[in-house]
Design a protein around this motif. Structure first.
Motif, mmCIF file in Angstrom:
data_model
loop_
_atom_site.group_PDB
_atom_site.id
_atom_site.type_symbol
_atom_site.label_atom_id
_atom_site.label_comp_id
_atom_site.label_asym_id
_atom_site.label_seq_id
_atom_site.Cartn_x
_atom_site.Cartn_y
_atom_site.Cartn_z
ATOM 1 N N ALA A 1 22.640 -12.218 17.236
ATOM 2 C CA ALA A 1 22.087 -10.864 17.346
ATOM 3 C C ALA A 1 20.598 -10.916 17.664
ATOM 4 O O ALA A 1 20.104 -10.139 18.499
ATOM 5 C CB ALA A 1 22.331 -10.091 16.054
ATOM 6 N N SER A 2 19.875 -11.808 17.022
ATOM 7 C CA SER A 2 18.436 -11.931 17.279
ATOM 8 C C SER A 2 18.162 -12.364 18.710
ATOM 9 O O SER A 2 17.280 -11.805 19.380
ATOM 10 C CB SER A 2 17.814 -12.949 16.319
ATOM 11 O OG SER A 2 17.947 -12.536 14.995
ATOM 12 N N GLY B 1 4.512 -9.764 25.789
ATOM 13 C CA GLY B 1 3.935 -10.560 24.704
ATOM 14 C C GLY B 1 4.419 -10.140 23.332
ATOM 15 O O GLY B 1 4.861 -10.979 22.537
ATOM 16 N N LEU B 2 4.349 -8.849 23.037
ATOM 17 C CA LEU B 2 4.782 -8.364 21.732
ATOM 18 C C LEU B 2 6.282 -8.591 21.530
ATOM 19 O O LEU B 2 6.713 -8.997 20.441
ATOM 20 C CB LEU B 2 4.447 -6.873 21.573
ATOM 21 C CG LEU B 2 4.775 -6.255 20.216
ATOM 22 C CD1 LEU B 2 4.022 -6.969 19.102
ATOM 23 C CD2 LEU B 2 4.453 -4.772 20.221
ATOM 24 N N ALA B 3 7.060 -8.345 22.577
ATOM 25 C CA ALA B 3 8.509 -8.570 22.489
ATOM 26 C C ALA B 3 8.814 -10.039 22.211
ATOM 27 O O ALA B 3 9.696 -10.353 21.405
ATOM 28 C CB ALA B 3 9.199 -8.118 23.772
ATOM 29 N N LEU B 4 8.086 -10.941 22.859
ATOM 30 C CA LEU B 4 8.287 -12.370 22.632
ATOM 31 C C LEU B 4 7.901 -12.779 21.211
ATOM 32 O O LEU B 4 8.613 -13.555 20.571
ATOM 33 C CB LEU B 4 7.487 -13.188 23.638
ATOM 34 C CG LEU B 4 8.057 -13.266 25.046
ATOM 35 C CD1 LEU B 4 7.061 -13.927 25.984
ATOM 36 C CD2 LEU B 4 9.361 -14.047 25.036
ATOM 37 N N VAL C 1 7.636 -10.819 18.380
ATOM 38 C CA VAL C 1 8.533 -10.243 17.375
ATOM 39 C C VAL C 1 9.938 -10.848 17.495
ATOM 40 O O VAL C 1 10.547 -11.248 16.501
ATOM 41 C CB VAL C 1 8.578 -8.705 17.492
ATOM 42 C CG1 VAL C 1 9.632 -8.120 16.574
ATOM 43 C CG2 VAL C 1 7.209 -8.114 17.180
ATOM 44 N N GLY C 2 10.445 -10.916 18.718
ATOM 45 C CA GLY C 2 11.765 -11.517 18.921
ATOM 46 C C GLY C 2 11.795 -12.974 18.493
ATOM 47 O O GLY C 2 12.752 -13.436 17.866
ATOM 48 N N VAL D 1 13.480 -17.053 12.110
ATOM 49 C CA VAL D 1 14.013 -16.825 10.760
ATOM 50 C C VAL D 1 15.528 -17.039 10.756
ATOM 51 O O VAL D 1 16.070 -17.693 9.855
ATOM 52 C CB VAL D 1 13.648 -15.413 10.257
ATOM 53 C CG1 VAL D 1 14.430 -15.059 9.005
ATOM 54 C CG2 VAL D 1 12.151 -15.314 10.002
ATOM 55 N N ALA D 2 16.216 -16.508 11.754
ATOM 56 C CA ALA D 2 17.674 -16.685 11.836
ATOM 57 C C ALA D 2 18.043 -18.156 11.992
ATOM 58 O O ALA D 2 19.025 -18.624 11.403
ATOM 59 C CB ALA D 2 18.241 -15.865 12.989
ATOM 60 N N LEU D 3 17.254 -18.897 12.756
ATOM 61 C CA LEU D 3 17.518 -20.320 12.944
ATOM 62 C C LEU D 3 17.316 -21.095 11.639
ATOM 63 O O LEU D 3 18.125 -21.960 11.289
ATOM 64 C CB LEU D 3 16.618 -20.872 14.049
ATOM 65 C CG LEU D 3 16.914 -22.274 14.543
ATOM 66 C CD1 LEU D 3 18.353 -22.379 15.050
ATOM 67 C CD2 LEU D 3 15.942 -22.653 15.641
ATOM 68 N N VAL D 4 16.263 -20.775 10.899
ATOM 69 C CA VAL D 4 16.030 -21.423 9.606
ATOM 70 C C VAL D 4 17.198 -21.135 8.664
ATOM 71 O O VAL D 4 17.691 -22.032 7.975
ATOM 72 C CB VAL D 4 14.691 -20.955 8.994
ATOM 73 C CG1 VAL D 4 14.584 -21.338 7.518
ATOM 74 C CG2 VAL D 4 13.525 -21.540 9.776
ATOM 75 N N LEU D 5 17.653 -19.885 8.630
ATOM 76 C CA LEU D 5 18.791 -19.532 7.767
ATOM 77 C C LEU D 5 20.061 -20.273 8.184
ATOM 78 O O LEU D 5 20.854 -20.691 7.331
ATOM 79 C CB LEU D 5 19.011 -18.022 7.775
ATOM 80 C CG LEU D 5 17.914 -17.199 7.088
ATOM 81 C CD1 LEU D 5 18.168 -15.711 7.292
ATOM 82 C CD2 LEU D 5 17.819 -17.541 5.622
#
Length: 160
Positions: free
Chosen positions: A100-101, A120-123, A125-126, A132-136
């Protein structure tokens, strides 16, 4: 010595208590209800939009609806489990979150490029959400591997 048959590690684990803890069941029901509610909300919003929508808008609505239905399916699957999961539920949830991310970040970047605005902002924040999803996901895989290793250790000792 007793004449009672010896229990396998799996039998011992299943007899220790309910297969899914109260906390896990609450998480499962929450995922199920949130997924269904999200799918209904996004689907209703998509259906009620006036006029013709651009292709990227249809893609975004379809993507968000699919993610909501995926969470609902995950919650439903988890609620119906009657076997020890050994953290499989966390691995699946982590992969759903990572997918999803990644997809949401890609859609936002495409929209920013098509509008001619800064990506830039999209990169940032995304990228944060993906990280975070990868760490989880890595933590979930490690936890599952540790639980399975422990189960095999218990099974190996029992047979000796």
């Amino acid at each position: 010595m007793t004449d009672e048959p010896r229990l396998s590690a799996q039998d011992m684990i299943e007899r220790l208590g309910p297969v899914l803890s109260r906390r896990t069941r609450i998480r499962a029901v929450t995922a199920l209800l949130a997924g269904v509610a999200g799918a209904v909300f996004v689907g209703t919003l998509w259906w009620s939009e006036p006029g013709p929508l651009p292709g990227r808008t249809h893609l975004a609505f379809a993507l968000f609806t699919m993610f909501c239905l995926t969470w609902a399916g995950y919650g439903g699957w988890l609620v119906t489990r009657r076997v020890a999961l050994f953290a499989t539920d966390r691995v699946i949830a982590a992969w759903i979150g990572l997918a999803a991310s990644l997809a949401t970040t890609a859609v936002i970047i495409v929209v920013a490029v098509q509008r001619g605005t800064s990506v830039g902002l999209a990169l940032v924040v995304g990228g944060l959400f993906v990280a975070v999803a990868l760490v989880l996901a890595v933590r979930a895989h490690a936890r599952r591997a540790a639980l399975l290793r422990r189960m095999h250790e218990l099974s190996g000792r029992e047979e000796r």
